[in-house]
Write a protein that holds these residues in place. Structure first.
Motif, PDB file in Angstrom:
ATOM      1  N   ASP A 339       1.008  -1.228   0.151  1.00  0.00           N
ATOM      2  CA  ASP A 339       0.052  -0.159   0.329  1.00  0.00           C
ATOM      3  C   ASP A 339       1.102   0.720   0.000  1.00  0.00           C
ATOM      4  N   LYS A 340       0.726   2.164  -1.030  1.00  0.00           N
ATOM      5  CA  LYS A 340       1.809   2.829  -1.231  1.00  0.00           C
ATOM      6  C   LYS A 340       1.129   3.991  -0.383  1.00  0.00           C
ATOM      7  N   GLY A 341       0.333   4.338   0.277  1.00  0.00           N
ATOM      8  CA  GLY A 341      -0.274   5.532   0.744  1.00  0.00           C
ATOM      9  C   GLY A 341      -0.606   6.999   0.337  1.00  0.00           C
ATOM     10  N   LEU A 342       0.579   7.670   0.202  1.00  0.00           N
ATOM     11  CA  LEU A 342       0.481   9.149  -0.468  1.00  0.00           C
ATOM     12  C   LEU A 342       0.660   8.968  -1.445  1.00  0.00           C
ATOM     13  N   GLY A 343       1.587   8.629  -1.937  1.00  0.00           N
ATOM     14  CA  GLY A 343       2.396   7.781  -3.325  1.00  0.00           C
ATOM     15  C   GLY A 343       1.151   7.219  -4.038  1.00  0.00           C
ATOM     16  N   GLU A 344      -0.086   6.626  -3.772  1.00  0.00           N
ATOM     17  CA  GLU A 344      -0.898   7.078  -4.386  1.00  0.00           C
ATOM     18  C   GLU A 344      -2.453   7.448  -4.657  1.00  0.00           C
ATOM     19  N   VAL A 345      -2.225   7.913  -4.239  1.00  0.00           N
ATOM     20  CA  VAL A 345      -2.661   9.279  -4.529  1.00  0.00           C
ATOM     21  C   VAL A 345      -1.763  10.517  -5.421  1.00  0.00           C
ATOM     22  N   THR A 346      -0.906  10.262  -5.201  1.00  0.00           N
ATOM     23  CA  THR A 346      -0.211  11.684  -5.799  1.00  0.00           C
ATOM     24  C   THR A 346       0.505  10.837  -7.592  1.00  0.00           C
ATOM     25  N   GLY A 347       0.252   9.664  -7.363  1.00  0.00           N
ATOM     26  CA  GLY A 347       1.315   9.623  -8.131  1.00  0.00           C
ATOM     27  C   GLY A 347       3.093   9.120  -8.101  1.00  0.00           C
ATOM     28  N   LEU A 348       3.521   9.928  -7.251  1.00  0.00           N
ATOM     29  CA  LEU A 348       4.936  10.080  -6.780  1.00  0.00           C
ATOM     30  C   LEU A 348       5.476   8.574  -5.982  1.00  0.00           C
ATOM     31  N   THR A 349       6.669   8.644  -6.776  1.00  0.00           N
ATOM     32  CA  THR A 349       7.554   7.426  -6.595  1.00  0.00           C
ATOM     33  C   THR A 349       8.163   7.879  -5.000  1.00  0.00           C
ATOM     34  N   SER A 350       8.210   9.180  -4.933  1.00  0.00           N
ATOM     35  CA  SER A 350       8.846  10.187  -3.267  1.00  0.00           C
ATOM     36  C   SER A 350       8.122  10.310  -2.284  1.00  0.00           C
ATOM     37  N   ASP A 351       6.851  10.282  -2.584  1.00  0.00           N
ATOM     38  CA  ASP A 351       6.079  10.196  -1.440  1.00  0.00           C
ATOM     39  C   ASP A 351       5.381   8.663  -1.185  1.00  0.00           C
ATOM     40  N   GLU A 352       5.728   7.327  -1.664  1.00  0.00           N
ATOM     41  CA  GLU A 352       5.455   6.018  -1.044  1.00  0.00           C
ATOM     42  C   GLU A 352       5.743   6.480   0.197  1.00  0.00           C
ATOM     43  N   GLY A 353       4.795   4.774   0.657  1.00  0.00           N
ATOM     44  CA  GLY A 353       5.129   5.004   2.109  1.00  0.00           C
ATOM     45  C   GLY A 353       5.123   5.974   3.304  1.00  0.00           C
ATOM     46  N   PHE A 354       3.926   7.079   3.261  1.00  0.00           N
ATOM     47  CA  PHE A 354       3.638   8.208   3.712  1.00  0.00           C
ATOM     48  C   PHE A 354       2.534   7.779   3.903  1.00  0.00           C
ATOM     49  N   PHE A 355       1.887   7.966   5.552  1.00  0.00           N
ATOM     50  CA  PHE A 355       0.868   8.032   5.862  1.00  0.00           C
ATOM     51  C   PHE A 355       0.807   9.166   7.117  1.00  0.00           C
ATOM     52  N   LYS A 356      -1.097   9.243   7.376  1.00  0.00           N
ATOM     53  CA  LYS A 356      -0.677  10.282   8.543  1.00  0.00           C
ATOM     54  C   LYS A 356      -0.594   9.572   9.283  1.00  0.00           C
ATOM     55  N   VAL A 357      -0.548  10.256  10.467  1.00  0.00           N
ATOM     56  CA  VAL A 357       0.035  10.379  12.133  1.00  0.00           C
ATOM     57  C   VAL A 357      -1.225  11.065  13.345  1.00  0.00           C
ATOM     58  N   SER A 358      -1.782   9.437  13.894  1.00  0.00           N
ATOM     59  CA  SER A 358      -2.836  10.091  14.114  1.00  0.00           C
ATOM     60  C   SER A 358      -2.150  10.408  15.555  1.00  0.00           C
ATOM     61  N   SER A 359      -3.386  11.462  16.703  1.00  0.00           N
ATOM     62  CA  SER A 359      -3.124  11.572  17.797  1.00  0.00           C
ATOM     63  C   SER A 359      -3.229   9.684  18.466  1.00  0.00           C
ATOM     64  N   LEU A 360      -2.445   9.493  19.738  1.00  0.00           N
ATOM     65  CA  LEU A 360      -2.075   8.360  20.280  1.00  0.00           C
ATOM     66  C   LEU A 360      -2.856   8.301  21.441  1.00  0.00           C
ATOM     67  N   ARG A 361      -3.815   9.344  21.419  1.00  0.00           N
ATOM     68  CA  ARG A 361      -4.633   9.350  23.314  1.00  0.00           C
ATOM     69  C   ARG A 361      -5.628   8.182  22.593  1.00  0.00           C
ATOM     70  N   ASN A 362      -5.935   7.872  23.577  1.00  0.00           N
ATOM     71  CA  ASN A 362      -6.293   6.491  23.633  1.00  0.00           C
ATOM     72  C   ASN A 362      -6.247   4.979  22.468  1.00  0.00           C
ATOM     73  N   ILE A 363      -4.938   5.052  22.462  1.00  0.00           N
ATOM     74  CA  ILE A 363      -4.521   4.265  21.286  1.00  0.00           C
ATOM     75  C   ILE A 363      -4.380   2.689  22.695  1.00  0.00           C
ATOM     76  N   GLU A 364      -4.763   2.349  23.471  1.00  0.00           N
ATOM     77  CA  GLU A 364      -4.580   1.470  23.885  1.00  0.00           C
ATOM     78  C   GLU A 364      -5.887   0.765  23.503  1.00  0.00           C
ATOM     79  N   LEU A 365      -6.683   1.514  22.673  1.00  0.00           N
ATOM     80  CA  LEU A 365      -8.438   0.830  23.010  1.00  0.00           C
ATOM     81  C   LEU A 365      -8.083   0.623  20.945  1.00  0.00           C
ATOM     82  N   THR A 366      -7.247   1.223  20.744  1.00  0.00           N
ATOM     83  CA  THR A 366      -7.695   1.138  19.145  1.00  0.00           C
ATOM     84  C   THR A 366      -7.284   0.412  18.366  1.00  0.00           C
ATOM     85  N   ALA A 367      -6.494  -1.355  18.863  1.00  0.00           N
ATOM     86  CA  ALA A 367      -5.997  -2.014  18.561  1.00  0.00           C
ATOM     87  C   ALA A 367      -6.909  -2.937  17.252  1.00  0.00           C
TER      88      ALA A 367
END
Length: 453
Positions: A339-367
């Motif tokens: 899954d290329k992440g942002l690279g899937e959207v832009t089509g750019l090799t330089s964007d492959e593997g980039f994903f949003k980092v959300s808040s860690l709050r309540n991270i214990e519950l989100t497995a």
């Protein structure tokens, strides 16, 4: 079309679920003994009205109460009187139960406070306020978020009226999904793990989804509704469905001044509700004013690892909201990326593997964790950063040795080399970010009535 189901009151044990047709939809009913009577559990995606009738076989049918299903299911209690009486539900009802907000929903006498959440001082600083992605065109109001709450739980938003936004964003799981991939309206699976919504309003880049393809939350909330796997709707049908339900007149009028239903208003209300899901009462928050004297020695050790050079976690999960600054990250999950992440959207090799980092709050519950739900536990996540980061040309600077920008020569991935005890401490600290006041508060819960009045 008239549909009748006969149920002998003395039949025990409970019947298996019985399917039958109502108009074009398939409904079902379960007859369950309960207390001194029984319950008719009606599953009806079409949200029809039903009249309960009875007879003792010596005379005609006697009309009892009429009930309306408002969100796919309804429990109808029926008292037991000791006779060999028969009961039936009749969908051929002349005149329906009033579709008012009072009948359909469980709402407080005074509106819940969504607009001005009571937050501690450390979450009211200029740094934190600068992370707020609320647009000036859509401030959160009590009435707007209340409407958004109803829409969030309403199964009318899916093609066959079987799933809602809450199906993939479950409150008890930090408004995420405990499955690796969520189940859509027709049984299909999504291609990414459901992202938790706690503190979604705090993200400097404003974009939403793992690949940031939605520029704003107002854009994001409409996309799952139209997705062919998730909810399978068109926006025209969405407006038609909501506009046809009379109780929404009251809610849209309260939120926007008139009962008009349109896509913009639906989008804004849903976004207001999601932005209202804010955490400020975790063990971590309670510890800030006392320099974390309430944390155990293990939790404080984990905090120091998280915030210090040993872990370096705060470089990507900074501030008291545990969110990044104006950056998106490649964390070296694999090479090449399936899954290329942002690279899937832009089509750019330089964007492959980039994903949003959300808040860690309540991270214990989100497995499970990561965009593909590959890690089942926080322990596995910590071990990944400890020893499993993969070399990738786009690997973010925080995970390179030596640090360097993405695209520089193939990097040596950073290894934390934590001891077993340090890894345990780090997990213990992450669990101090849990705030069940968010996941259990009535103002974030399903507002529909599922018990006949």
């Amino acid at each position: 079309m008239k549909t009748i189901l006969l149920l002998p009151v003395l039949t025990l044990p409970a019947l298996a679920e019985v399917p039958f047709q109502v108009a074009a939809e398939t409904a079902s009913i379960r007859f369950t003994p309960e207390g001194n009577g029984f319950v008719m559990e009606v599953n009806d995606p079409g949200n029809h009205a039903w009249m309960l009738q009875s007879t003792d076989n010596s005379s005609g049918w006697t009309n009892m109460a009429t009930h309306r299903v408002f969100n796919g299911s309804l429990r109808i209690p029926v008292p037991r009187d000791g006779s060999r009486r028969l009961f039936r539900l009749n969908s051929d009802v002349a005149g329906q139960v009033s579709s008012s907000a009072a009948n359909a929903l469980i709402l407080p006498g005074s509106p819940y406070n969504y607009a001005n959440a009571a937050l501690p001082a450390h979450l009211l600083t200029p740094q934190i306020q600068g992370q707020n992605n609320t647009p000036v065109t859509n401030p959160t109001t009590n009435a707007g978020a209340a409407l958004g709450r109803v829409l969030f739980y309403d199964k009318r938003l899916s093609a066959n009226q079987t799933v809602s936004c809450s199906s993939c964003h479950q409150a008890q799981h930090g408004f995420s999904d405990p499955r690796k991939f969520s189940v859509g309206f027709d049984g299909g699976l999504t291609d990414r793990n459901s992202m938790g919504l706690t503190n979604a309003r705090y993200y400097l880049r404003e974009n939403f989804f793992w690949d940031e393809r939605a520029a704003t939350l107002e854009d994001q909330v409409l996309m799952p509704i139209q997705n062919e796997v998730e909810m399978g709707m068109t926006l025209d049908l969405l407006v038609q469905r909501i506009d046809a339900e009379p109780f929404y007149d009251e809610l849209f009028t309260a939120a926007f001044g008139t009962p008009e239903v349109n896509v913009t208003r639906i989008s804004r209300a849903l976004a207001q509700f999601v932005r209202s899901i804010v955490s400020g009462s975790s063990k971590y928050d309670l510890g800030v004013p006392t320099n974390f004297s309430n944390l155990t020695a293990l939790e404080n050790q984990g905090r120091q690892i998280f915030q210090g050079p040993a872990g370096g976690c705060a470089a990507c999960h900074g501030s008291d909201n545990f969110v990044p600054g104006n950056a998106i990250f490649n964390n070296g999950l694999e090479n090449p990326y399936v899954d290329k992440g942002l690279g899937e959207v832009t089509g750019l090799t330089s964007d492959e593997g980039f994903f949003k980092v959300s808040s860690l709050r309540n991270i214990e519950l989100t497995a499970p964790y990561m965009h593909d739900g590959r890690f089942a536990t926080l322990e596995q996540v910590v071990e990944f950063y400890n020893s499993g980061v993969v070399s990738h040309p786009n690997l973010s600077p925080q995970l390179r040795l030596p640090p360097g920008p993405p695209g520089s020569p193939p990097p040596q991935p950073r290894r934390l080399n934590l001891t077993a005890q340090q890894k345990t401490a780090l997990v213990a600290f992450l669990k101090t970010l849990t705030d069940t006041s968010v996941t259990t508060h009535p103002k974030y819960s399903d507002p529909f009535r599922y018990q006949a009045q």
